[in-house]
Write an enzyme that holds these catalytic residues in place. Structure first.
Site, short mmCIF file in Angstrom:
data_model
loop_
_atom_site.label_atom_id
_atom_site.label_comp_id
_atom_site.label_asym_id
_atom_site.label_seq_id
_atom_site.Cartn_x
_atom_site.Cartn_y
_atom_site.Cartn_z
N ASP A 111 -8.21 -0.36 -36.79
CA ASP A 111 -8.05 -0.92 -37.70
C ASP A 111 -6.21 -0.91 -37.66
O ASP A 111 -5.24 0.18 -37.76
CB ASP A 111 -7.96 -0.60 -39.32
CG ASP A 111 -9.39 -0.45 -39.59
OD1 ASP A 111 -10.46 -0.53 -40.51
OD2 ASP A 111 -10.25 -0.68 -38.57
N HIS A 128 -7.70 3.58 -37.05
CA HIS A 128 -6.79 3.74 -36.69
C HIS A 128 -5.29 3.14 -35.82
O HIS A 128 -5.49 4.52 -35.47
CB HIS A 128 -5.22 3.83 -38.03
CG HIS A 128 -5.99 3.27 -39.44
ND1 HIS A 128 -7.42 4.79 -40.40
CD2 HIS A 128 -6.41 2.12 -40.38
CE1 HIS A 128 -7.54 3.73 -41.17
NE2 HIS A 128 -6.94 2.27 -41.55
#
Lengths: 174, 515
Positions: B329, B470
């Site tokens: 992400d 991430h």
């Protein structure tokens, strides 16, 4: 006339008679061959001019054996017929019985003792058969409730397809 | 008697003899020696020796697969051909059949299961030596029955490819079964199947098979063989699946105990047994071939190997192999290329949930992510909590992001991930697309210890897990290679969200790949 003259005359007469007899024999034989033969029903081998059947009868049963064009047949009796392929390589002897036991009949005909019978079907009947150990002969029967047509086929394995089609055309009726 | 009389008598005898001989000659049949007996229709021939299996073929790059499941008792290696959907699907069918066979023996249902950490299941794909090794050497020395599947490429020519799968079942006590199935594929038509698929009409092949067997057993019947029952069709399909094609012949193994009514009463017929196996060989010209069969037999020239569009586009069967979806992400960022390098090195795929504002800054990276076969998802424009927005604001966030990402990547953007994990059924309805959540939260944004991050991310996932990381976190970038290597070592296939769900993620809120 002297004794020698009379003997000579008798000798010439005998000779002439023998010659005439020989010629007549040959002539009659030839005539029998070309004229009388077609009149004979049995023990004559002939080739089919077109596809046909040969009928055999026995004790109220009847069967028809197909005979394709150029195949040879010889009706050896009212209930038996022998057929040959056009090249003579396959010979099949058929015999009809209204009362025979198919298994017993084939076992008796089988070329080797104790051989197990193959059981199959034709399009219209049952089929039993057993092959000799050398592969050159097969004994069997096509049978139904009306009768038993036994067969003994002589010929090498390359005739099996021809034999199978022949057996497929055997029909047995009342 | 005078000499003349003797001469006349001799003449008469000779004439008589000539008459008799002449009559005999005249009565003899004129056999037609040019006539030839008809032959049986072309059928196969019975073979009592095993046909040689086709030799292995080197030089084709496959996407290696491997499973190892001690509960069910199956280990398998096989390889997918990139971009060859039909071939790969057919390979799956063979592997599934082997799994079902083993489930039947072990009684333990199969579920794709990763190995423990350090299982070395990253060594995947074919080991050609296994298809020629002694069957017993492939089996572990234990009492329980196991099934092992080995593979090798046996044909790669023109547009035709074939991979052989050898399936060995047994235990330390001995081999129960050792069969081979070859999957053939025509890349031009994208068709594939086992050897059974090489034949045009299975029913006609059945007739040809029975005809060949009964002629070999001395049949004199011309009654056509009966059409196969469904059970017989399945038996012969399995037999044909193991056929070997070589030198203009197709050689089919007869199943153990095979017999049909047409054969049962022929004394010369003996059903095949493990001690006396039998095969039937057909000349390829004597059987009706399918288009696939014709393509296989006509194959020649160099192999036109298909190219993969990237690991995210490769075929994967998550009901067979344990899959895990790595999701990243908040990117793209300057770190994202490094993540892509790691994924590429391990032939792994991932899903990147991107922010619009980040995509605007790094458009080339968005393009690279897509070009290398990964999936891109919608993470909103600038990371608001969607549960705190109005419907119009939710739509705005998602729509402008989708528009940009689609333009930069060329792929549809049809899943979303809510920032902060803040989601509700209402938000899902407004978004009108699946909300992909996770079951493994690495909390890599919380500055974890790298070793602990690796240990947790590698050790915690199960088949179907969705991992949240991430691609903006330096700790993650530093540990990513270890993480991916560790997951591969456990036997996982790293897949995109689309691959996890067979191309269609479920609607609603999705937390796990097994939903």
């Amino acid at each position: 006339m002297s004794k020698r003259g009379r003997a000579s005359r008798r000798s010439r007469g005998t000779t002439a008679a023998l010659i005439v007899i020989a010629v007549v024999v040959v002539a009659l034989g030839t005539a029998a061959l070309f004229i009388a033969t077609p009149l004979l029903q049995h023990n004559v081998r002939e080739a089919a001019a077109s596809d046909t059947t040969v009928d055999i009868v026995a004790d109220g049963a009847q069967a028809s054996v197909p005979l394709a064009s150029r195949w040879w047949s010889e009706q050896t009796g009212a209930s038996s017929v022998t057929v040959w392929s056009p090249d003579g390589g396959l010979m099949v002897e058929f015999a009809l019985s209204a009362t025979a036991d198919a298994y017993a009949a084939v076992t008796e005909l089988a070329p080797d003792d104790g051989v197990e019978l193959a059981r199959e079907q034709t399009p219209t009947a049952n089929l039993l058969h057993a092959r000799a150990g050398d592969g050159e002969s097969i004994a069997g029967a096509v049978y139904n409730e009306q009768g038993v047509v036994t067969f003994v086929a002589q010929g090498p394995p390359q005739y099996d397809a021809a034999l199978a089609h022949l057996l497929a055309g055997v029909e047995i009726g009342p | 008697m005078s000499a003349r009389e003797r001469m006349v008598r001799r003449l008469a005898s000779s004439l008589g003899a000539i008459a008799v001989v002449g009559a005999a000659v005249a009565c003899a049949p004129e056999y037609d020696t040019s006539w030839a007996p008809p032959a049986w229709p072309a059928t196969g021939s019975i073979v009592d020796a095993a046909p040689p299996q086709p030799a292995g073929f080197a030089g084709v790059e496959l996407v290696g697969q491997r499973i190892h499941n001690d509960d069910t008792g199956i280990s398998a290696r096989w390889g997918y051909l990139p971009g060859a959907a039909a071939v790969n699907s057919a390979l799956d069918d063979v592997v599934r059949a082997a799994i079902e066979w083993q489930v039947g023996h072990s009684g333990v249902p199969y579920a794709p299961t990763p190995g423990a950490v350090g299982s070395e299941l990253g060594d995947r794909g074919c080991r050609p030596s296994e298809v020629t090794a002694e069957a017993s050497s492939l089996l572990p020395n234990e009492n329980s029955t196991r099934t092992v599947v080995a593979c090798e490429v046996v044909l790669a020519s023109g547009a035709v490819f074939a991979e052989r799968l050898r399936i060995v079942t047994g235990s330390g006590g001995g081999v129960l079964a050792d069969t081979s199935t070859i999957v053939y594929g025509d890349l031009d038509s994208d068709t594939a199947g086992t050897a059974a698929a090489l034949f045009a009409e299975p029913a006609a092949s059945w007739t040809t098979l029975v005809e060949a067997l009964r002629r070999d057993a001395g049949s004199l019947s011309v009654v056509p063989p009966a059409a196969p029952t469904p059970e017989q069709g399945a038996v012969i399909e399995r037999a044909f699946a193991s056929a070997v094609v070589s030198d203009g012949q197709i050689v089919v193994p007869l199943p153990e105990g095979f017999s049909v009514p047409e054969l049962e009463h022929l004394p010369a017929w003996t059903p095949p047994t493990p001690e006396q196996p039998r095969w039937i060989a057909f000349a390829v010209n004597d059987v009706a071939l399918s288009p696939l069969g014709e393509a296989v037999l006509a194959a020649n020239g160099p192999f036109a190997s298909p190219t993969s569009a990237g690991p995210g586009e490769n075929h994967v069967a998550c009901e067979i192999v344990p899959c895990v979806a790595m999701t990243l992400d908040d990117g793209p960022s300057t770190l994202t290329p490094g993540f892509l390098d790691v994924l590429g090195a391990h032939h792994a795929a991932a899903t990147f949930y991107m922010l619009g504002i980040q995509a605007e800054m790094y458009p080339e990276t968005v393009g690279r992510v897509s070009a290398e076969g990964h999936q891109i998802g919608n993470h909103t424009w600038d990371h608001p909590y969607l549960t705190e927005l109005s419907d119009a604001q939710i739509r705005r966030q998602l729509e402008i992001t989708e528009e940009l990402l689609r333009a930069l990547s060329g792929q549809p953007i049809d899943t979303m991930r809510p920032p902060g994990g803040k989601i509700s059924s209402h938000v899902v309805r407004v978004a009108d697309m699946p909300a992909i959540m996770w079951d493994i939260d690495t909390r890599d944004w919380a500055d974890p210890d790298p070793a602990e991050l690796v240990e947790m991310t590698v050790g915690d996932p199960v088949a179907g897990s969705i991992i949240l990381m991430h691609d903006v976190q330096y700790v993650t970038a530093g540990a990513f290679d270890q993480i991916v290597a560790g997951l591969v070592d456990r036997g996982f296939a790293l897949v995109t969200i689309d691959q996890m769900f067979g191309g269609t993620p479920p609607v609603g809120i999705v937390n796990h790949g097994r939903e």
